[in-house]
Design an enzyme around this catalytic site. Structure first.
Site, PDB file in Angstrom:
ATOM      1  N   SER A  67       0.877  -1.065   0.050  1.00 33.32           N
ATOM      2  CA  SER A  67       0.159   0.217  -0.068  1.00 33.32           C
ATOM      3  C   SER A  67       0.942   1.237   0.221  1.00 33.32           C
ATOM      4  O   SER A  67       2.001   1.369   0.668  1.00 33.32           O
ATOM      5  CB  SER A  67      -0.868  -0.049   1.360  1.00 33.32           C
ATOM      6  N   GLU A 116       0.257   3.665   1.833  1.00 28.76           N
ATOM      7  CA  GLU A 116       0.513   3.982   3.136  1.00 28.76           C
ATOM      8  C   GLU A 116       1.575   4.003   3.713  1.00 28.76           C
ATOM      9  O   GLU A 116       2.062   4.245   4.774  1.00 28.76           O
ATOM     10  CB  GLU A 116      -0.611   3.159   4.033  1.00 28.76           C
ATOM     11  N   TYR A 140      -1.369   0.359  10.735  1.00 25.12           N
ATOM     12  CA  TYR A 140      -1.699  -0.285   9.405  1.00 25.12           C
ATOM     13  C   TYR A 140      -0.662  -0.096   8.278  1.00 25.12           C
ATOM     14  O   TYR A 140      -0.024  -1.247   7.794  1.00 25.12           O
ATOM     15  CB  TYR A 140      -2.969   0.365   8.849  1.00 25.12           C
TER      16      TYR A 140
HETATM   17  P1  NAP Z   1     -11.285  -4.710   1.905  1.00 25.63           P
HETATM   18  O1  NAP Z   1     -12.632  -4.142   1.085  1.00 25.63           O
HETATM   19  O2  NAP Z   1     -11.380  -4.079   3.421  1.00 25.63           O
HETATM   20  O3  NAP Z   1     -11.452  -6.270   2.150  1.00 25.63           O
HETATM   21  C1  NAP Z   1     -10.466  -6.771   3.066  1.00 25.63           C
HETATM   22  C2  NAP Z   1     -10.771  -8.292   3.061  1.00 25.63           C
HETATM   23  O4  NAP Z   1      -9.795  -8.917   3.912  1.00 25.63           O
HETATM   24  C3  NAP Z   1     -11.965  -8.956   3.439  1.00 25.63           C
HETATM   25  O5  NAP Z   1     -12.535  -9.859   2.527  1.00 25.63           O
HETATM   26  C4  NAP Z   1     -12.108  -9.296   5.118  1.00 25.63           C
HETATM   27  O6  NAP Z   1     -12.935 -10.369   5.273  1.00 25.63           O
HETATM   28  C5  NAP Z   1     -10.877 -10.007   4.754  1.00 25.63           C
HETATM   29  N1  NAP Z   1     -10.090 -10.273   6.061  1.00 25.63           N
HETATM   30  C6  NAP Z   1     -10.061  -9.673   6.988  1.00 25.63           C
HETATM   31  N2  NAP Z   1      -9.384  -9.952   8.000  1.00 25.63           N
HETATM   32  C7  NAP Z   1      -9.059 -11.376   7.784  1.00 25.63           C
HETATM   33  C8  NAP Z   1      -8.670 -12.619   8.202  1.00 25.63           C
HETATM   34  N3  NAP Z   1      -8.170 -12.578   9.520  1.00 25.63           N
HETATM   35  N4  NAP Z   1      -8.825 -13.567   7.592  1.00 25.63           N
HETATM   36  C9  NAP Z   1      -8.859 -13.838   6.353  1.00 25.63           C
HETATM   37  N5  NAP Z   1      -9.468 -12.754   5.685  1.00 25.63           N
HETATM   38  C10 NAP Z   1      -9.500 -11.487   6.348  1.00 25.63           C
HETATM   39  O7  NAP Z   1      -9.953  -4.294   1.458  1.00 25.63           O
HETATM   40  P2  NAP Z   1      -9.900  -3.815  -0.261  1.00 25.63           P
HETATM   41  O8  NAP Z   1      -9.884  -2.210  -0.318  1.00 25.63           O
HETATM   42  O9  NAP Z   1     -10.358  -4.870  -0.949  1.00 25.63           O
HETATM   43  O10 NAP Z   1      -8.190  -4.101  -0.311  1.00 25.63           O
HETATM   44  C11 NAP Z   1      -7.540  -5.291  -0.534  1.00 25.63           C
HETATM   45  C12 NAP Z   1      -6.235  -5.358  -0.127  1.00 25.63           C
HETATM   46  O11 NAP Z   1      -5.187  -4.525  -0.560  1.00 25.63           O
HETATM   47  C13 NAP Z   1      -5.958  -5.173   1.350  1.00 25.63           C
HETATM   48  O12 NAP Z   1      -5.037  -5.699   1.741  1.00 25.63           O
HETATM   49  C14 NAP Z   1      -5.836  -3.649   1.410  1.00 25.63           C
HETATM   50  O13 NAP Z   1      -4.950  -3.160   2.802  1.00 25.63           O
HETATM   51  C15 NAP Z   1      -4.853  -3.499   0.283  1.00 25.63           C
HETATM   52  N6  NAP Z   1      -4.771  -2.160  -0.011  1.00 25.63           N
HETATM   53  C16 NAP Z   1      -6.159  -1.735  -0.656  1.00 25.63           C
HETATM   54  C17 NAP Z   1      -5.998  -0.325  -1.007  1.00 25.63           C
HETATM   55  C18 NAP Z   1      -7.235   0.402  -1.623  1.00 25.63           C
HETATM   56  O14 NAP Z   1      -7.214   1.515  -1.511  1.00 25.63           O
HETATM   57  N7  NAP Z   1      -8.391  -0.184  -1.592  1.00 25.63           N
HETATM   58  C19 NAP Z   1      -4.804   0.467  -1.405  1.00 25.63           C
HETATM   59  C20 NAP Z   1      -3.630  -0.301  -1.168  1.00 25.63           C
HETATM   60  C21 NAP Z   1      -3.502  -1.407  -0.602  1.00 25.63           C
HETATM   61  P3  NAP Z   1     -14.498  -9.866   5.748  1.00 25.63           P
HETATM   62  O15 NAP Z   1     -15.600  -9.870   4.610  1.00 25.63           O
HETATM   63  O16 NAP Z   1     -14.776 -11.295   6.525  1.00 25.63           O
HETATM   64  O17 NAP Z   1     -14.107  -8.928   6.912  1.00 25.63           O
HETATM   65  O1  F7E Z   2      -8.949   8.293   4.061  1.00 30.65           O
HETATM   66  C1  F7E Z   2      -9.306  11.795   5.134  1.00 30.65           C
HETATM   67  C2  F7E Z   2      -8.456  10.643   5.956  1.00 30.65           C
HETATM   68  O2  F7E Z   2     -10.142   6.163   5.118  1.00 30.65           O
HETATM   69  C3  F7E Z   2      -8.613   8.976   3.285  1.00 30.65           C
HETATM   70  C4  F7E Z   2      -7.118   2.137   2.619  1.00 30.65           C
HETATM   71  O3  F7E Z   2      -7.886   1.518   1.605  1.00 30.65           O
HETATM   72  O4  F7E Z   2      -6.035   3.414   1.026  1.00 30.65           O
HETATM   73  C5  F7E Z   2      -7.057   3.597   2.110  1.00 30.65           C
HETATM   74  O5  F7E Z   2      -6.446   4.497   3.234  1.00 30.65           O
HETATM   75  C6  F7E Z   2      -8.113  10.357   3.717  1.00 30.65           C
HETATM   76  C7  F7E Z   2      -7.361  10.453   4.917  1.00 30.65           C
HETATM   77  O6  F7E Z   2      -8.569   6.001   3.133  1.00 30.65           O
HETATM   78  C8  F7E Z   2     -12.769  11.439   6.960  1.00 30.65           C
HETATM   79  O7  F7E Z   2      -7.938  11.346   7.174  1.00 30.65           O
HETATM   80  C9  F7E Z   2     -11.354  13.083   6.081  1.00 30.65           C
HETATM   81  O8  F7E Z   2      -6.481  11.407   4.958  1.00 30.65           O
HETATM   82  O9  F7E Z   2     -10.694   6.809   2.716  1.00 30.65           O
HETATM   83  P1  F7E Z   2      -9.681   6.665   3.943  1.00 30.65           P
HETATM   84  P2  F7E Z   2      -6.670   5.851   3.672  1.00 30.65           P
HETATM   85  O10 F7E Z   2      -6.633   6.148   4.964  1.00 30.65           O
HETATM   86  O11 F7E Z   2      -6.188   6.748   2.684  1.00 30.65           O
HETATM   87  C10 F7E Z   2      -4.890   3.186   1.525  1.00 30.65           C
HETATM   88  C11 F7E Z   2      -3.819   3.270   0.134  1.00 30.65           C
HETATM   89  C12 F7E Z   2      -4.657   1.930   1.899  1.00 30.65           C
HETATM   90  O12 F7E Z   2      -3.894   0.837   1.771  1.00 30.65           O
HETATM   91  C13 F7E Z   2      -5.939   1.523   2.954  1.00 30.65           C
HETATM   92  O13 F7E Z   2      -6.110   0.108   3.209  1.00 30.65           O
HETATM   93  O14 F7E Z   2      -9.500  11.154   3.940  1.00 30.65           O
HETATM   94  N1  F7E Z   2     -10.628  11.701   5.813  1.00 30.65           N
HETATM   95  N2  F7E Z   2     -12.523  12.763   6.691  1.00 30.65           N
HETATM   96  C14 F7E Z   2     -11.400  10.794   6.278  1.00 30.65           C
HETATM   97  N3  F7E Z   2     -11.338   9.429   6.140  1.00 30.65           N
HETATM   98  C15 F7E Z   2     -12.403   8.663   6.387  1.00 30.65           C
HETATM   99  N4  F7E Z   2     -12.249   7.274   6.426  1.00 30.65           N
HETATM  100  N5  F7E Z   2     -13.589   9.313   7.111  1.00 30.65           N
HETATM  101  C16 F7E Z   2     -13.659  10.703   7.175  1.00 30.65           C
HETATM  102  O15 F7E Z   2     -14.826  11.129   7.719  1.00 30.65           O
END
Ligand code: NAP
Ligand code: F7E
Length: 336
Positions: free
Chosen positions: A123, A125, A147
């Site tokens: 990520s 992050e 995270y």
């Molecule tokens: P998500 O919607 O939060 O999905 C997370 C998945 O992980 C869900 O299927 C959840 O299952 C499963 N999970 C959580 N804890 C588990 C455990 N202990 N054992 C097995 N499964 C478990 O995430 P996403 O947005 O699809 O992202 C996919 C991956 O990419 C994640 O690793 C995330 O950190 C990473 N990532 C996401 C982004 C983004 O912007 N979306 C960016 C960079 C990296 P349940 O349904 O049971 O909770």
């Molecule tokens: O926040 C700001 C918050 O929670 C984005 C995950 O998929 O992407 C995701 O992480 C920004 C942050 O995503 C609210 O402070 C303001 O600056 O949508 P977010 P994230 O933290 O960037 C990365 C790449 C991952 O890997 C992660 O798994 O938005 N923000 N106001 C807020 N965020 C939330 N959630 N809620 C608010 O009310």
């Protein structure tokens, strides 16, 4: 026929990836953990074509059993506690699942199927307090949340297993990617869902935290193609996947409300509950390597993404209420 094994199949990316791989002729096996209310809603469209195996990243034996049973050609490790805000409240659990969970998967691969092609969901992050802009594969990491710290551990574990055991293990450093299937706790979907609620009179305001945070936001459907391409490449490498544009939370709000003829300033309020102990202020990725070596490019731009998400949440409400109480609806929506 190749078999792909996806952890995190119930999540946003798992559902898009399952659809994509089925279209490419794969057999798809998805890992689900036990839940009192199991949710297959996100991959409902392909549910009858996905084989489900029960397991958990916290349970080493379940991972080894599943790999032994299904003998996959490709593994996509997408499962994680993925919500940054929650990682401050549940740091130990996040470390266990999002960090150590990767090591458990890698150990299962090493012991059961060392020839498999392995993808780790790293990520942006990990860049956190950024050391350079734009961020690329060589930019140093400086995570700003439990995270982010856990993802750095998983990233280096993947690199280490590639170097130590000659495994085909890749780490995709993906920047934020969103869609109508994004969880409602993430800011983009929170905004699109609230816009629809406000238009149909369910809610009167939207409480957010830091409106000035900037992200490089792309469409999840584009990003899962990059994961697949990484595992089809000749050599296992790590890649940044991003759009190369950065926008603020405020700008996301402005366009989302504009889509329905409303001014975000009339509805958005700032609530300190949504601030984080440490913030990632700016992310902007450089995906030049992925473009050059994988031929990958995103197809959906920022405005297209915002409008897609708002329209999807409006459509769900329109099917229930028929008429908006505020603003207007885009012409493309259909009354059923
Ligand atoms: P998500 O919607 O939060 O999905 C997370 C998945 O992980 C869900 O299927 C959840 O299952 C499963 N999970 C959580 N804890 C588990 C455990 N202990 N054992 C097995 N499964 C478990 O995430 P996403 O947005 O699809 O992202 C996919 C991956 O990419 C994640 O690793 C995330 O950190 C990473 N990532 C996401 C982004 C983004 O912007 N979306 C960016 C960079 C990296 P349940 O349904 O049971 O909770
Ligand atoms: O926040 C700001 C918050 O929670 C984005 C995950 O998929 O992407 C995701 O992480 C920004 C942050 O995503 C609210 O402070 C303001 O600056 O949508 P977010 P994230 O933290 O960037 C990365 C790449 C991952 O890997 C992660 O798994 O938005 N923000 N106001 C807020 N965020 C939330 N959630 N809620 C608010 O009310």
């Amino acid at each position: 026929m190749k078999t792909a094994f996806i952890t995190g199949i119930t999540g946003q990316d798992g559902s898009y990836l399952a659809e994509h791989l089925l279209e490419q002729g794969y057999k798809v096996v998805g890992m689900m953990r036990r839940s009192a209310t199991p949710s297959t809603a996100r991959f409902a469209a392909v549910e009858d074509r996905v084989e489900i195996g029960h397991g958990d990243l916290l349970d080493q034996s379940s991972l080894m059993r599943l790999l032994d049973e299904h003998k996959p050609d490709e593994i996509y490790n997408l499962a994680a506690q993925s919500f940054v805000h929650s990682s401050f409240h549940e740091p130990i659990h996040t470390s266990d699942v999002t960090g150590l969970g990767v090591m458990r998967m890698l150990e299962a691969v090493r012991l059961v199927c060392p020839k498999v092609r392995f993808y780790q969901a790293s990520s942006s992050e990990m860049f956190g307090e950024v050391h350079e802009t734009p961020q690329r594969e060589t930019t140093p990491f400086h995570p700003r949340s439990p995270y982010g710290v856990a993802k750095v551990y998983g990233h280096w574990a993947t690199v280490n297993y590639r170097e130590s055991y000659d495994m085909f293990a890749c780490s995709g450093i993906l920047f934020n990617h969103e869609s109508p299937r994004r969880g409602k706790e993430f800011v983009t979907r929170k905004i699109s869902d609230h816009v629809a609620s406000i238009v149909f009179g369910e809610k009167d305001q939207l409480a957010l935290g830091n409106l000035d945070a900037r992200r490089d936001w792309g469409f999840a459907g584009d990003y899962i193609r990059a994961m697949h391409l990484m595992l089809l490449a000749d050599t296992p490498e790590d890649y940044v996947i991003s759009t190369g544009t950065t926008e603020s939370v405020r700008e996301f709000c402005r366009i989302a409300f504009e889509r329905v003829g409303l001014n975000y300033e009339d509805y958005v309020v700032v609530d300190p509950r949504f601030f984080r102990p440490a913030e990632v202020e700016l992310l902007l990725g450089d995906a030049a390597k992925a473009k050059e070596k994988l031929g990958w490019e995103p197809e959906v731009d920022f405005r297209g993404l915002v409008e897609m998400m708002v329209d999807a949440d409006l459509q769900t409400r329109l099917d229930m209420y028929k008429e908006p109480t505020r603003g207007f609806l885009p012409d493309t929506l259909k009354v059923s």
